[in-house]
Write an enzyme that holds these catalytic residues in place. Structure first.
Site, PDB file in Angstrom:
ATOM      1  N   GLY A  41      -6.418  68.145 118.334  1.00  0.00           N
ATOM      2  CA  GLY A  41      -7.448  67.404 117.588  1.00  0.00           C
ATOM      3  C   GLY A  41      -7.448  65.944 117.958  1.00  0.00           C
ATOM      4  O   GLY A  41      -7.435  65.071 117.092  1.00  0.00           O
ATOM      5  N   ALA A  42      -7.479  65.677 119.282  1.00  0.00           N
ATOM      6  CA  ALA A  42      -7.337  64.284 119.737  1.00  0.00           C
ATOM      7  C   ALA A  42      -8.682  63.640 120.088  1.00  0.00           C
ATOM      8  O   ALA A  42      -8.718  62.514 120.559  1.00  0.00           O
ATOM      9  CB  ALA A  42      -6.394  64.222 120.937  1.00  0.00           C
ATOM     10  N   SER A  43      -9.779  64.356 119.851  1.00  0.00           N
ATOM     11  CA  SER A  43     -11.079  63.775 120.225  1.00  0.00           C
ATOM     12  C   SER A  43     -11.521  62.691 119.244  1.00  0.00           C
ATOM     13  O   SER A  43     -12.334  61.837 119.595  1.00  0.00           O
ATOM     14  CB  SER A  43     -12.139  64.879 120.304  1.00  0.00           C
ATOM     15  N   ARG A  44     -11.016  62.740 118.024  1.00  0.00           N
ATOM     16  CA  ARG A  44     -11.479  61.803 116.994  1.00  0.00           C
ATOM     17  C   ARG A  44     -10.322  61.399 116.086  1.00  0.00           C
ATOM     18  O   ARG A  44      -9.271  62.031 116.095  1.00  0.00           O
ATOM     19  CB  ARG A  44     -12.564  62.461 116.127  1.00  0.00           C
ATOM     20  N   VAL A  49      -7.445  75.695 117.991  1.00  0.00           N
ATOM     21  CA  VAL A  49      -6.035  75.882 117.605  1.00  0.00           C
ATOM     22  C   VAL A  49      -5.839  77.007 116.588  1.00  0.00           C
ATOM     23  O   VAL A  49      -4.709  77.434 116.359  1.00  0.00           O
ATOM     24  CB  VAL A  49      -5.400  74.578 117.055  1.00  0.00           C
ATOM     25  N   TYR A  88      -6.270  73.177 101.156  1.00  0.00           N
ATOM     26  CA  TYR A  88      -5.736  72.121 102.028  1.00  0.00           C
ATOM     27  C   TYR A  88      -4.305  71.727 101.610  1.00  0.00           C
ATOM     28  O   TYR A  88      -3.415  71.596 102.456  1.00  0.00           O
ATOM     29  CB  TYR A  88      -6.689  70.928 101.943  1.00  0.00           C
ATOM     30  N   LYS A 137      -0.985  72.064 103.895  1.00  0.00           N
ATOM     31  CA  LYS A 137      -0.212  70.867 104.240  1.00  0.00           C
ATOM     32  C   LYS A 137       1.214  70.950 103.690  1.00  0.00           C
ATOM     33  O   LYS A 137       2.148  70.400 104.281  1.00  0.00           O
ATOM     34  CB  LYS A 137      -0.929  69.612 103.737  1.00  0.00           C
TER      35      LYS A 137
HETATM   36  P1  NAP Z   1     -11.077  64.088 111.841  1.00  0.00           P
HETATM   37  O1  NAP Z   1     -11.475  62.666 112.066  1.00  0.00           O
HETATM   38  O2  NAP Z   1     -11.993  64.991 111.122  1.00  0.00           O
HETATM   39  O3  NAP Z   1     -10.686  64.731 113.256  1.00  0.00           O
HETATM   40  C1  NAP Z   1     -10.234  66.044 113.303  1.00  0.00           C
HETATM   41  C2  NAP Z   1      -9.845  66.403 114.712  1.00  0.00           C
HETATM   42  O4  NAP Z   1      -9.346  67.755 114.701  1.00  0.00           O
HETATM   43  C3  NAP Z   1     -11.007  66.356 115.698  1.00  0.00           C
HETATM   44  O5  NAP Z   1     -10.551  65.850 116.919  1.00  0.00           O
HETATM   45  C4  NAP Z   1     -11.398  67.832 115.820  1.00  0.00           C
HETATM   46  O6  NAP Z   1     -11.915  68.156 117.101  1.00  0.00           O
HETATM   47  C5  NAP Z   1     -10.030  68.511 115.671  1.00  0.00           C
HETATM   48  N1  NAP Z   1     -10.136  69.912 115.267  1.00  0.00           N
HETATM   49  C6  NAP Z   1     -10.590  70.414 114.093  1.00  0.00           C
HETATM   50  N2  NAP Z   1     -10.518  71.757 114.106  1.00  0.00           N
HETATM   51  C7  NAP Z   1     -10.006  72.113 115.307  1.00  0.00           C
HETATM   52  C8  NAP Z   1      -9.690  73.349 115.923  1.00  0.00           C
HETATM   53  N3  NAP Z   1      -9.872  74.510 115.290  1.00  0.00           N
HETATM   54  N4  NAP Z   1      -9.174  73.332 117.177  1.00  0.00           N
HETATM   55  C9  NAP Z   1      -8.972  72.181 117.835  1.00  0.00           C
HETATM   56  N5  NAP Z   1      -9.255  70.963 117.301  1.00  0.00           N
HETATM   57  C10 NAP Z   1      -9.768  70.943 116.059  1.00  0.00           C
HETATM   58  O7  NAP Z   1      -9.708  64.158 111.030  1.00  0.00           O
HETATM   59  P2  NAP Z   1      -8.559  63.064 110.822  1.00  0.00           P
HETATM   60  O8  NAP Z   1      -8.848  62.344 109.563  1.00  0.00           O
HETATM   61  O9  NAP Z   1      -8.312  62.303 112.058  1.00  0.00           O
HETATM   62  O10 NAP Z   1      -7.329  64.036 110.515  1.00  0.00           O
HETATM   63  C11 NAP Z   1      -6.316  64.331 111.469  1.00  0.00           C
HETATM   64  C12 NAP Z   1      -5.176  65.014 110.754  1.00  0.00           C
HETATM   65  O11 NAP Z   1      -4.651  64.144 109.759  1.00  0.00           O
HETATM   66  C13 NAP Z   1      -5.588  66.297 110.037  1.00  0.00           C
HETATM   67  O12 NAP Z   1      -4.555  67.249 110.123  1.00  0.00           O
HETATM   68  C14 NAP Z   1      -5.757  65.836 108.598  1.00  0.00           C
HETATM   69  O13 NAP Z   1      -5.597  66.899 107.699  1.00  0.00           O
HETATM   70  C15 NAP Z   1      -4.646  64.815 108.511  1.00  0.00           C
HETATM   71  N6  NAP Z   1      -4.819  63.829 107.446  1.00  0.00           N
HETATM   72  C16 NAP Z   1      -5.911  63.024 107.399  1.00  0.00           C
HETATM   73  C17 NAP Z   1      -6.038  62.101 106.353  1.00  0.00           C
HETATM   74  C18 NAP Z   1      -7.201  61.160 106.245  1.00  0.00           C
HETATM   75  O14 NAP Z   1      -7.306  60.460 105.218  1.00  0.00           O
HETATM   76  N7  NAP Z   1      -8.072  61.052 107.220  1.00  0.00           N
HETATM   77  C19 NAP Z   1      -5.033  62.019 105.388  1.00  0.00           C
HETATM   78  C20 NAP Z   1      -3.933  62.867 105.470  1.00  0.00           C
HETATM   79  C21 NAP Z   1      -3.834  63.760 106.502  1.00  0.00           C
HETATM   80  P3  NAP Z   1     -13.493  68.383 117.374  1.00  0.00           P
HETATM   81  O15 NAP Z   1     -14.222  67.183 116.885  1.00  0.00           O
HETATM   82  O16 NAP Z   1     -13.554  68.543 118.842  1.00  0.00           O
HETATM   83  O17 NAP Z   1     -13.845  69.604 116.589  1.00  0.00           O
END
Ligand code: NAP
Length: 249
Positions: free
Chosen positions: A13-16, A65, A156, A160
Site C-alpha cells: 500500500g505504498a502508492s498513497r 494483498v 477495523y 488491527k
Molecule cells: P490510504 O491513504 O487510504 O492508503 C491506503 C494504501 O493501501 C493505498 O496505497 C492503497 O493502494 C493500498 N491498498 C488498499 N487495499 C489494498 C490491497 N488490497 N492491496 C494492495 N494495496 C492496497 O491509507 P493510509 O491512511 O495511508 O493508511 C495506511 C495504513 O495505516 C493502513 O493500514 C491504515 O489502517 C493505517 N492507519 C491509518 C491511520 C490514519 O489516520 N490515516 C491511522 C491508523 C492506522 P491503491 O490506492 O493502489 O488501492
C-alpha cells in the site's frame, strides 16, 4: 553511511498516504524500494520517479494483498527477478465503517482480509528470504483503535488488534534468526483514509489529541524507518504508539 544502504524493502500500500511516506523515507535512508499497490498506478509511478531522483531503485509491484495466490505469485517474481527482501512493512489497509448491527458480512470480510489476512499472506511469502539471510525487519501498521476501540469500526478494530497478537507471536518464532517484528500504531494521520470524515468528527478527534493536530504520514515514516535500521537491532515484539498523546501506555 545512510542507515538502510544495501537493503531491499517491500512496502505494501505504498502508492498513497503513510505507505508512500515510508517508501520515500526508506529511499532517503539508502534502501531500494518495492512499491506495492492495488489500483493507484499513476501515483505509484510518480513515487517511483521521486525515489529514482534520490539515486535509489524503485520497483512497482501491483497486487492485491488480500489474495493469497496473487501474493505468492508476485513475491516469487520479486525473489526471482529483484532479490531477497530484507525489510517488510505491512501497511496496506482499508476501512468500511458502519455501526455493528448494520454491518454486512462483506464489510467484515473485506476489512479483515485486507488489514489482517494480508499480514499473514505477505509475511509468509517473504519470511523465507529473511530466514536465508539471517537478518530481517518486519513492521506491521496497526492503529490506535486496536487499543481504544471506535464506534463504527468493529471490523477495523478487530483486524488491527489481531495484528498485535500476530506480531508478538511471530517475534518469538524468528528472533533466533535475527529477524525483528514490531508494530507501529498510528493515531489520526492526515491521508485519503481520513480525508472524507465529516468536519464535525475531525474537529472532535483533534480536540481529544493533546498535541491538538493530526499527525503527518512523514512523522509515522520516521519511526518506521528507525525500526527498520540497525539502530533498532535490540527491539522486537513491541508496539510503538504515534498519536500526539491520544493514547499512552
Ligand atoms: P490510504 O491513504 O487510504 O492508503 C491506503 C494504501 O493501501 C493505498 O496505497 C492503497 O493502494 C493500498 N491498498 C488498499 N487495499 C489494498 C490491497 N488490497 N492491496 C494492495 N494495496 C492496497 O491509507 P493510509 O491512511 O495511508 O493508511 C495506511 C495504513 O495505516 C493502513 O493500514 C491504515 O489502517 C493505517 N492507519 C491509518 C491511520 C490514519 O489516520 N490515516 C491511522 C491508523 C492506522 P491503491 O490506492 O493502489 O488501492
Amino acid at each position: 553511511m545512510a542507515e538502510l544502504e544495501g537493503k531491499l524493502a517491500l512496502v505494501t500500500g505504498a502508492s498513497r498516504g503513510i505507505g508512500r511516506a515510508i517508501a520515500y523515507e526508506f529511499a532517503k535512508e539508502g534502501a531500494d524500494v518495492i512499491i506495492n499497490f492495488r489500483g493507484s498506478e499513476d501515483k505509484a509511478k510518480e513515487l517511483a520517479q521521486e525515489i529514482e531522483k534520490l539515486g535509489k531503485k524503485a520497483y512497482l509491484a501491483k497486487f492485491d494483498v488480500s489474495d493469497f495466490e496473487e501474493v505468492k505469485k508476485n513475491i516469487k517474481k520479486i525473489e526471482d527477478n529483484i532479490g531477497n527482501i530484507n525489510i517488510l512493512v505491512n501497511n496496506a489497509g482499508i476501512t468500511r465503517d458502519t455501526l455493528f448491527l448494520r454491518m454486512k458480512e462483506d464489510d467484515w470480510d473485506k476489512v479483515l482480509k485486507t488489514n489482517l489476512y494480508s499480514v499473514f499472506y505477505v509475511t509468509q511469502a517473504v519470511l523465507p528470504m529473511m530466514m536465508k539471510e539471517r537478518w530481517g525487519r518486519i513492521i506491521n501498521i496497526s492503529s490506535v483503535v486496536a487499543f481504544t476501540g471506535n464506534p463504527g469500526q468493529t471490523n477495523y478494530a478487530a483486524a488491527k488488534a489481531g495484528i498485535i497478537g500476530f506480531t508478538k507471536a511471530l517475534a518469538l518464532e524468528v528472533a533466533g534468526r535475527n529477524i525483528t517484528v514490531n508494530v507501529v500504531a498510528p493515531g489520526y494521520i492526515e491521508t485519503d483514509m481520513t480525508a472524507n470524515l465529516p468536519d464535525k468528527v475531525k474537529n472532535a478527534f483533534i480536540e481529544g489529541i493533546p498535541l491538538k493536530r493530526p499527525g503527518t504520514p512523514e512523522e509515522v515514516a520516521y519511526l518506521v524507518s528507525f525500526l527498520a535500521s540497525q539502530k533498532a537491532n535490540y527491539i522486537t515484539g513491541c508496539v510503538f504508539h504515534i498519536n500526539g498523546g491520544l493514547y499512552r501506555t
